[in-house]
Design a protein around this motif. Structure first.
Motif, PDB file in Angstrom:
ATOM      1  N   TRP A 460      40.383  29.345 -63.213  1.00 10.76           N
ATOM      2  CA  TRP A 460      39.295  28.450 -63.584  1.00 10.76           C
ATOM      3  C   TRP A 460      38.223  28.427 -62.507  1.00 10.76           C
ATOM      4  O   TRP A 460      38.511  28.542 -61.319  1.00 10.76           O
ATOM      5  CB  TRP A 460      39.814  27.026 -63.775  1.00 10.76           C
ATOM      6  CG  TRP A 460      40.779  26.876 -64.899  1.00 10.76           C
ATOM      7  CD1 TRP A 460      42.127  26.985 -64.839  1.00 10.76           C
ATOM      8  CD2 TRP A 460      40.460  26.602 -66.255  1.00 10.76           C
ATOM      9  NE1 TRP A 460      42.692  26.806 -66.069  1.00 10.76           N
ATOM     10  CE2 TRP A 460      41.678  26.559 -66.974  1.00 10.76           C
ATOM     11  CE3 TRP A 460      39.267  26.393 -66.945  1.00 10.76           C
ATOM     12  CZ2 TRP A 460      41.740  26.316 -68.336  1.00 10.76           C
ATOM     13  CZ3 TRP A 460      39.331  26.130 -68.309  1.00 10.76           C
ATOM     14  CH2 TRP A 460      40.553  26.100 -68.993  1.00 10.76           C
ATOM     15  N   ILE A 465      37.601  22.510 -63.525  1.00  8.37           N
ATOM     16  CA  ILE A 465      38.985  22.026 -63.412  1.00  8.37           C
ATOM     17  C   ILE A 465      39.122  20.587 -63.892  1.00  8.37           C
ATOM     18  O   ILE A 465      40.034  20.256 -64.668  1.00  8.37           O
ATOM     19  CB  ILE A 465      39.482  22.177 -61.959  1.00  8.37           C
ATOM     20  CG1 ILE A 465      39.704  23.657 -61.637  1.00  8.37           C
ATOM     21  CG2 ILE A 465      40.759  21.377 -61.733  1.00  8.37           C
ATOM     22  CD1 ILE A 465      40.136  23.914 -60.205  1.00  8.37           C
ATOM     23  N   GLY A 520      42.011  28.235 -59.113  1.00  5.91           N
ATOM     24  CA  GLY A 520      40.587  28.066 -59.297  1.00  5.91           C
ATOM     25  C   GLY A 520      39.781  28.866 -58.299  1.00  5.91           C
ATOM     26  O   GLY A 520      40.311  29.360 -57.303  1.00  5.91           O
TER      27      GLY A 520
END
Length: 900
Positions: A460, A465, A520
């Motif tokens: 991500w 997030i 992420g």
């Protein structure tokens, strides 16, 4: 005598007892027993006796001590006495009374110095009496064992060789022997020491020599030395001459006592067995280790250090195991694994028994893990999403191992071996970092919900997030979002492992359709004002706490959540005395209906980059301030917990360089002035929120632009750019199927090389290493293990045993017959290769869960399916033995037609 005069029924309430004794004035006394007065009166004549009788009261007892004959006293006086005569006092009668005994064992009376022995037992008798003699017979074992228990602090009912040697090895045991001599006399002390030495059977005479010589603490270490020396002398394996010389140098320790070689051997064997038993018990492990340390020093005194190193018991032999491991590192992996196996099996390598660990253990464990990783295939990935996942799933564990191994040891020879392995790992990681940076530079304009949702795990963008993961989870289940500022993926592996290792009831969960944790991609440069603000605001933006508060509230409102709260450092640090959390935070976490999403920012890791040593800290849930009480509150409220970070970090290892640059934004980022060097990367685009959208970031770990600190962030290495995204949930909130609103229980996330020794060269996603001979387990073995060789597949391409099985015709047919099996061929291949390469083809169940990629709670079901698939016609190709999964490789090849 008074107790005997009372009678067994205690009817007589008073009377006169006459005893033959020297009537010394000092013997006069007034005693009390069972509430009655006893007057002891010395009488030098018959007249004095008559005077004492006249003063006596019938309700009390009068004991007359006199040296007059009965003829001098006459029948008139004797008529007043119980038994109508003078009695001769026998100390053994008093001893029997003190032990509540009616008879004495002959073995006790044959000790010699009978009177002194009895007087000693009376002198130190407890006020309430000695423990009652079994069946009314006072035996030698009971009498002397009672003394040893009271005076020496030994266990009364388990006075065996273990108890005697464990007591002797205590500090101060010689002083307690001296106290026994002072309080009870030499006769009783000598009898007790002879009895204690007798607990060692044939080895009692060497033991008695040490006890009576005031050296009880030397018994256990000297016995271990004797066992090793006598064994070397008897075995004659090239060490006989050295053992004989060492025994001669130690003879002075039992000089003056006729001790035979057989007795020395028996004494040594007993001590050896006892110290091994001590090492197996947590309460005695430290005493056993101390005794072995003393034994090492005795070997040095005897000039037999080489025999000590070969003993496979003493601390010096453990050091030798580490030295052999150090010599093997950097060579063939099977040699490294064999040496590491020897370290692991050493009796002293049991840190859990006393709560401490050999300081060499963790650095070498990490170094061995790095050796396995270095022996694995280095998968070549070219897209950014795959490289991000590699950092999260593999290189994060490498980073954790490098940090642990780099802490090192104080032994220079061992330290050099660790250093070489760490340097090799860092070189490979540097190549990975530069490859990652190149792909990062080409993708700084990325947008969208993620970089890629694969079967492995989602990647991500950090600004997505909160709105697309945390808020979505909170819509279906109350959630606590914990932002650990500066937490790298490597640190995250340690933090989460410590959480899941506790019996609190947390389970890791991952999104349905994936097998790995999500992760992420931070904003560039990887600084708090950019990445944390973007994370909490749900969009690319720079700012500080006010912008984060406003942005977080806006994200929650847009997601339709009933409410959300964000707490920064100040409210977390401000709590009432005695409370780990402030009232506001505790109340917010508990309020799951009005506040489905609560977020807290924890700064311990980021703070450590300035003020301490982040690489040297063991990052557990206790090391991160406020984390444990937050988790406890979330568990009580039934909240899921999402742990993430705004960016990672690299650590300062005092091996890097500072490069001068103007207008730097951090120690790892500078304006895009001039070309980027090979250890830097030029990034430009919408995700660069500093330097006008163009910046040069440091990539190699050792490069910095600012002053020296403990660690840095802001650069373009994956350790800084890739952030962890880990979700845990209370097990009580999971459904029976192990699911929670689109999430499922996660399989173990460790790479197999992290947990398991492997001798099979396979792809990195399965196993690592090269095929070699299996090391036989220690202990009795009825059958020798068969050394198997896997033939190459057609065309000369190496093939693992698992690959050959799952591609065989017999396996395809068996899979059809087995019916519904949820395990796929990749899982079957992985577990077969892992078990085939394990020592003795015995795979720990924890490692089996990693190989199968199933949650530990689902392992039993997965193994049952594996047996249904592989145990053709009931033949046990795969079985479970205790905590091990056992594979019969020979039978496997016969059943599936893949024999070489």
């Amino acid at each position: 005598m008074v107790a005997k005069a009372r009678g067994s029924d205690g009817r007589r309430k008073g009377g006169v007892i006459g005893l033959r004794a020297v009537p010394e004035v000092a013997a006069a006394a007034t005693l009390t027993d069972k509430g009655q007065r006893i007057d002891v009166v010395p009488c030098v004549s018959a007249l004095a006796v008559r005077d004492a009788l006249r003063e006596h009261r019938d309700a009390d007892w009068l004991v007359i001590l006199t040296d007059r004959d009965e003829s001098d006293l006459g029948p008139g006086i004797l008529a007043h006495f119980v038994w109508q005569q003078l009695r001769n006092p026998d100390p053994w009668d008093a001893v029997k009374q003190r032990f509540d005994a009616t008879a004495l064992d002959r073995a006790l009376l044959s000790e010699g110095h009978r009177a002194e022995l009895a007087y000693g037992l009376l002198k130190i008798a407890p006020e309430e009496g000695w423990p009652a003699a079994p069946a009314g017979v006072l035996s030698r074992d009971h009498a002397l064992g009672s003394v040893a228990s009271q005076q020496l602090g030994m266990p009364l009912h388990s006075m065996d060789a273990f108890a005697v040697l464990a007591w002797a090895s205590r500090a101060g045991s010689a002083a307690t022997i001296a106290d026994l001599r002072r309080d009870a006399g030499d006769a009783l002390a000598e009898a007790v020491l002879r009895w204690l030495a007798g607990r060692l059977g044939e080895g009692q005479r060497p033991m008695l020599r040490l006890l009576t010589g005031g050296q009880p603490e030397q018994a256990l270490p000297l016995g271990v030395v004797l066992h090793i020396l006598v064994s070397a002398k008897v075995d004659g394996a090239g060490d006989r001459r050295q053992a004989e010389l060492a025994l001669a140098r130690l003879e002075h320790r039992w000089s003056g006592t006729s001790v035979s070689a057989t007795e020395l051997q028996a004494f040594g064997a007993t001590c050896h067995g006892v110290v091994r038993d001590m090492l197996a018990r947590s309460e005695s492990w430290r005493a056993g280790y101390t005794a072995l340390g003393t034994a090492d020093r005795i070997f040095t005194e005897a000039g037999a250090d080489a025999l000590a190193r070969d003993s496979y018991l003493l601390p010096s032999s453990l050091t030798q195991c580490y030295r052999e491991l150090a010599q093997a590192m950097g060579g063939p992996l099977q040699n490294v694994e064999a040496a590491w196996d020897s370290v692991g099996k050493h009796p002293l390598n049991t840190p859990a028994l006393d709560g401490t660990a050999d300081p060499r253990l963790q650095p070498f464990e990490a170094a061995v893990r790095l050796e396995r990783w270095l022996a694995s295939d280095d998968d070549s990935e070219e897209d950014l999403a795959s490289l991000v996942r590699r950092q999260s799933a593999v290189d994060s564990w490498v980073d954790a191992a490098v940090n642990t191994a780099a802490q090192g040891t104080d032994d220079a020879a061992l330290a050099r071996a660790i250093e070489k392995t760490v340097v090799k790992a860092q070189e490979r990681r540097t190549a990975h970092d530069r490859q990652f940076a190149r792909c990062l530079a080409a993708a700084t304009d990325l947008s969208g919900s993620s970089l890629g949702n694969s079967d492995n795990g989602a990647v991500w963008l950090i600004e997505d997030i909160v709105p697309k993961v945390a808020a979505k989870l909170a819509q279906q289940h109350p959630t606590l979002l914990l932002v650990l500022d500066g937490m790298s993926t490597g640190v995250a592996t340690q933090v989460v492992r410590s959480i899941l290792a506790r019996p609190d009831g947390w389970a890791e969960i991952i999104a349905q359709g994936t097998s790995q944790r999500a992760c992420g991609l931070a904003v560039l440069p990887t600084l708090t004002e950019h990445s944390r603000t973007s994370l909490l605001s749900g969009k690319l933006v720079s700012g500080s706490q006010p912008q984060e508060q406003a942005g977080f509230a806006a994200v929650a409102k847009a997601a339709g959540l009933a409410g959300a709260r964000l707490f920064h450092k100040k409210p977390l640090d401000s709590s009432r005395p005695g409370f780990l959390l402030s009232d506001d935070i505790a109340a917010a976490i508990a309020d799951t209906s009005e506040l489905p999403l609560v977020a807290c920012v924890l700064n311990s890791i980021d703070d450590a980059l300035d003020r301490s040593d982040p690489a040297g800290i063991s990052w557990t849930d206790e090391a991160v301030r406020h984390l444990r009480p937050l988790l406890a509150s979330a568990l009580a409220a039934g909240r899921a917990v999402m742990l993430t970070a705004d960016h990672g970090h690299v650590v300062e290892r005092r091996a890097g360089t500072q490069r001068a640059a103007a207008d730097i934004s951090s120690a790892r980022s500078r304006p895009a002035v001039g070309p980027a060097s090979e250890d830097e990367v030029l990034v430009a685009g919408t995700r660069v929120l500093d330097h006008g959208g163009r910046a040069i970031l440091a990539v190699d770990e050792g490069l910095r632009y600012g002053p020296l600190k403990a660690g840095y962030h802001g650069g373009g290495s994956p350790a800084e750019v890739v952030v962890p995204l880990i979700v845990i949930a209370p097990e009580a909130t999971m459904s029976d199927s192990g699911e929670l609103a689109g999430w499922k229980l996660a399989p173990p996330q460790e790479p197999l090389w992290w947990a398991l020794a492997s001798n099979e060269r396979l792809p990195q996603s399965v196993l690592v290493g090269t095929r070699g001979k299996k090391k036989r387990d220690e202990g009795p073995d009825l059958f020798s293990e068969l050394e198997e060789t896997i033939p190459p597949a057609p065309g000369g391409t190496p093939s693992s045993v698992g690959q050959r099985v799952v591609t065989s015709a017999a396996y395809v047919a068996q899979r059809k017959l087995a019916g519904r099996i949820s395990l796929d061929d990749v899982q079957v291949r992985s577990i077969l290769d892992a078990a085939a390469s394990a020592v003795g083809t015995r795979l720990p169940l924890a490692s089996a869960a990693i190989a199968l990629r199933v949650p530990p709670t689902r392992l039993s079901g997965a193994v049952a399916q594996l047996q249904k698939l592989l145990n053709v016609e009931g033949y046990a190709v795969v079985r479970v033995d205790g905590g091990m999964l056992v594979l019969d490789v020979v039978l496997l090849r016969e059943q599936f037609g893949v024999a070489g």
